[in-house]
Each structure stands twice: as structure tokens, then as C-alpha cells.
Design an enzyme around this catalytic site. Sequence first.
Site, mmCIF file in Angstrom:
data_model
loop_
_atom_site.group_PDB
_atom_site.id
_atom_site.type_symbol
_atom_site.label_atom_id
_atom_site.label_comp_id
_atom_site.label_asym_id
_atom_site.label_seq_id
_atom_site.Cartn_x
_atom_site.Cartn_y
_atom_site.Cartn_z
ATOM 1 C CE LYS A 13 -1.994 -1.098 3.941
ATOM 2 N NZ LYS A 13 -1.264 -2.340 4.262
ATOM 3 N NE ARG A 88 -4.373 -1.176 10.029
ATOM 4 C CZ ARG A 88 -3.290 -0.692 9.442
ATOM 5 N NH1 ARG A 88 -3.316 0.490 8.862
ATOM 6 N NH2 ARG A 88 -2.196 -1.396 9.422
ATOM 7 N NE ARG A 127 7.810 -2.434 6.208
ATOM 8 C CZ ARG A 127 6.483 -2.369 6.324
ATOM 9 N NH1 ARG A 127 5.775 -1.798 5.378
ATOM 10 N NH2 ARG A 127 5.898 -2.878 7.376
ATOM 11 N NE ARG A 160 6.461 -0.318 10.125
ATOM 12 C CZ ARG A 160 5.349 -0.368 9.400
ATOM 13 N NH1 ARG A 160 5.291 0.213 8.207
ATOM 14 N NH2 ARG A 160 4.273 -0.985 9.844
ATOM 15 N NE ARG A 171 2.156 -4.829 11.230
ATOM 16 C CZ ARG A 171 3.218 -4.617 10.437
ATOM 17 N NH1 ARG A 171 4.407 -5.088 10.784
ATOM 18 N NH2 ARG A 171 3.098 -3.949 9.325
HETATM 19 P P1 AP5 Z 1 4.850 -1.639 1.838
HETATM 20 O O1 AP5 Z 1 4.497 -0.800 0.655
HETATM 21 O O2 AP5 Z 1 5.621 -1.007 2.946
HETATM 22 O O3 AP5 Z 1 3.541 -2.378 2.391
HETATM 23 P P2 AP5 Z 1 2.301 -1.815 3.195
HETATM 24 O O4 AP5 Z 1 1.085 -2.472 2.627
HETATM 25 O O5 AP5 Z 1 2.310 -0.321 3.217
HETATM 26 O O6 AP5 Z 1 2.641 -2.455 4.609
HETATM 27 P P3 AP5 Z 1 2.614 -1.891 6.097
HETATM 28 O O7 AP5 Z 1 3.280 -2.943 6.935
HETATM 29 O O8 AP5 Z 1 3.158 -0.503 6.191
HETATM 30 O O9 AP5 Z 1 1.125 -1.886 6.363
HETATM 31 P P4 AP5 Z 1 0.455 -1.924 7.701
HETATM 32 O O10 AP5 Z 1 -0.912 -1.696 7.224
HETATM 33 O O11 AP5 Z 1 0.636 -3.095 8.556
HETATM 34 O O12 AP5 Z 1 1.236 -0.800 8.536
HETATM 35 P P5 AP5 Z 1 0.841 0.665 8.944
HETATM 36 O O13 AP5 Z 1 2.069 1.466 8.917
HETATM 37 O O14 AP5 Z 1 -0.354 1.148 8.207
HETATM 38 O O15 AP5 Z 1 5.650 -2.923 1.302
HETATM 39 C C1 AP5 Z 1 6.176 -3.874 2.204
HETATM 40 C C2 AP5 Z 1 7.541 -4.371 1.721
HETATM 41 O O16 AP5 Z 1 7.373 -5.077 0.482
HETATM 42 C C3 AP5 Z 1 8.551 -3.244 1.420
HETATM 43 O O17 AP5 Z 1 9.824 -3.686 1.782
HETATM 44 C C4 AP5 Z 1 8.457 -3.057 -0.103
HETATM 45 O O18 AP5 Z 1 9.684 -2.591 -0.635
HETATM 46 C C5 AP5 Z 1 8.136 -4.480 -0.559
HETATM 47 N N1 AP5 Z 1 7.304 -4.511 -1.766
HETATM 48 C C6 AP5 Z 1 6.286 -3.654 -2.091
HETATM 49 N N2 AP5 Z 1 5.738 -4.039 -3.276
HETATM 50 C C7 AP5 Z 1 6.408 -5.165 -3.660
HETATM 51 C C8 AP5 Z 1 6.296 -6.033 -4.789
HETATM 52 N N3 AP5 Z 1 5.387 -5.828 -5.748
HETATM 53 N N4 AP5 Z 1 7.147 -7.105 -4.851
HETATM 54 C C9 AP5 Z 1 8.061 -7.319 -3.873
HETATM 55 N N5 AP5 Z 1 8.221 -6.525 -2.792
HETATM 56 C C10 AP5 Z 1 7.394 -5.471 -2.692
HETATM 57 O O19 AP5 Z 1 0.349 0.444 10.465
HETATM 58 C C11 AP5 Z 1 1.249 0.139 11.499
HETATM 59 C C12 AP5 Z 1 0.492 0.108 12.818
HETATM 60 O O20 AP5 Z 1 -0.084 1.409 13.083
HETATM 61 C C13 AP5 Z 1 -0.696 -0.853 12.871
HETATM 62 O O21 AP5 Z 1 -0.296 -2.167 13.220
HETATM 63 C C14 AP5 Z 1 -1.560 -0.196 13.956
HETATM 64 O O22 AP5 Z 1 -1.056 -0.458 15.249
HETATM 65 C C15 AP5 Z 1 -1.376 1.290 13.679
HETATM 66 N N6 AP5 Z 1 -2.380 1.818 12.727
HETATM 67 C C16 AP5 Z 1 -2.134 2.361 11.496
HETATM 68 N N7 AP5 Z 1 -3.270 2.725 10.916
HETATM 69 C C17 AP5 Z 1 -4.268 2.413 11.787
HETATM 70 C C18 AP5 Z 1 -5.679 2.528 11.716
HETATM 71 N N8 AP5 Z 1 -6.311 3.046 10.661
HETATM 72 N N9 AP5 Z 1 -6.396 2.096 12.791
HETATM 73 C C19 AP5 Z 1 -5.796 1.587 13.902
HETATM 74 N N10 AP5 Z 1 -4.460 1.434 14.002
HETATM 75 C C20 AP5 Z 1 -3.699 1.850 12.954
#
Ligand code: AP5
Length: 217
Positions: A13, A88, A127, A160, A171
Site C-alpha cells: 500500500k 481499518r 523491509r 520497523r 498484525r
Molecule cells: P509496503 O508498501 O511497505 O507495504 P504496506 O502495505 O504499506 O505495509 P505496512 O506494513 O506498512 O502496512 P500496515 O498496514 O501493517 O502498517 P501501517 O504502517 O499502516 O511494502 C512492504 C515491503 O514489500 C517493502 O519492503 C516493499 O519494498 C516491498 N514490496 C512492495 N511491493 C512489492 C512487490 N510488488 N514485490 C516485492 N516486494 C514489494 O500500520 C502500522 C500500525 O499502526 C498498525 O499495526 C496499527 O497499530 C497502527 N495503525 C495504522 N493505521 C491504523 C488505523 N487506521 N487504525 C488503527 N491502528 C492503525
Amino acid sequence: MNLILLGPPGAGKGTQAKILTKKFAIPQISTGDILRSAVKEQTAMGLKAKSYMDSGALVPDDVVVGIVKDRLAQPDCANGFVLDGFPRTVAQADALKQMLAGLGKLIEHVLSIEVDKEDLLGRITGRRTCRSCGRGYHVAFDPPNVAGKCDECGGELYQRDDDREDTMRNRLAVYEEQTAPLIAYYKQESLLRSIKGVGSIEEIQRSILNIIEGCSV
Ligand code: AP5
């Protein structure tokens, strides 16, 4: 263009949102990035969010809804935005609908990026993220030009805290239980489009562009 990127942790994402923001000059609203920066700055919100994030749980709805409400009211969202990691829960999706109605806006597309669990684990454990600008890399699939340094700003790359395997499994379970129901939610609203999230970053971007404007990179 008002978009939501939906998908499990590691689906890509953030990676895709960053490309879209450059192409369309609209902001990425990542609740994860906003929360991580609050944790780093040790604000009251960051202190409250930290324990949830460290365990892989969701931060309470009222906290994240407040963040997004403030962010959507900023002038740079006037021509559109990419929501990454929000909503979410069904409660967050309902709150979003209400806040957008108040602003006279609508969501145009909800893009659900689909990737198998085993691929997600490999992506997350490899990552690396820039401490300064937040850009994401992968040690094998998207490495920086110089190991440990961000190509864009030269910042230090780090892993991270919540990218450890045990937290990652939690997660994923939280995603299945609390976020996956949004797929049916947005399908019912006729907004959902599913995208195969496996392939190169460019191929996935092309699928997204085909959906949102029928063009290619
Ligand atoms: P990346 O693009 O970083 O993936 P992502 O989907 O953004 O993954 P996240 O782990 O950031 O999502 P998340 O939803 O768990 O975390 P968030 O920060 O929102 O890609 C991942 C890896 O793959 C990278 O290394 C990239 O280079 C690689 N990659 C990408 N595309 C690729 C491809 N096509 N092929 C191969 N490799 C590829 O949330 C973190 C925490 O914050 C949550 O756990 C929660 O505690 C809190 N939080 C955030 N938002 C909320 C909410 N709305 N409500 C409640 N809590 C929340």
C-alpha cells in the site's frame, strides 16, 4: 481523485501510494506514518499509540479518526488524496463516510491489493524504512543504491519495531479479523476493485492506473 488502498500488512500500500502521490500531485495519508512520527516525537498521542503498535494491535478508532479528520481538512487534500492504512475497521469506514459527506467529497475507488500470507512475511521481514523521509525499501526486491542509505534523502534505513515475525503474525490476524470485513463493506457500495499484488512494483502500479484512469505508466 479520492482513493483508498486496502490490503494486509506488507501488501504494498505504502509503496504504491508514494508513486500515485508523485504522479497525481495528491497527498498520501498514511495513519501508520503519522502514528510513527507521533511515537518518535513522544507526543501524548504517540505515547498512547505505542503499546498498541508494538504488539501489532490497532490503535483505538477515536484516535485514528481524529487524525484523518484533521488531515482531510488541510488545503493540500482539495484535489484528492490517497488513504493508506485507513480505514481499518467498519467503525472507521462509517466515520470516514460521515466526514467526507461533511466536506462534500466522495471516495471514488477502493483498491484492495491481494497478496498471499507467505509472500507478506517475506516482504515485511526484508523491509527497510528511511528514518528521515519514510520511504520504504526491500533488501532483495527493492534495494537502495547504497546499502543502509535512502536514495532520495540519504537518510539512515532501519527495520520497523513491528516488522518482527511474531508481531507480524499478530498484525496479519488483526487484519483478517478487523479489516478484511471492509472488502464486503466496499463491495456492497460498488467501490471495491481487487488487484493482484504479486509481480513487480511497476506491474502493480500499471494495474492500479488501468483501473483509476485507463492509462499506463
Ligand atoms: P509496503 O508498501 O511497505 O507495504 P504496506 O502495505 O504499506 O505495509 P505496512 O506494513 O506498512 O502496512 P500496515 O498496514 O501493517 O502498517 P501501517 O504502517 O499502516 O511494502 C512492504 C515491503 O514489500 C517493502 O519492503 C516493499 O519494498 C516491498 N514490496 C512492495 N511491493 C512489492 C512487490 N510488488 N514485490 C516485492 N516486494 C514489494 O500500520 C502500522 C500500525 O499502526 C498498525 O499495526 C496499527 O497499530 C497502527 N495503525 C495504522 N493505521 C491504523 C488505523 N487506521 N487504525 C488503527 N491502528 C492503525
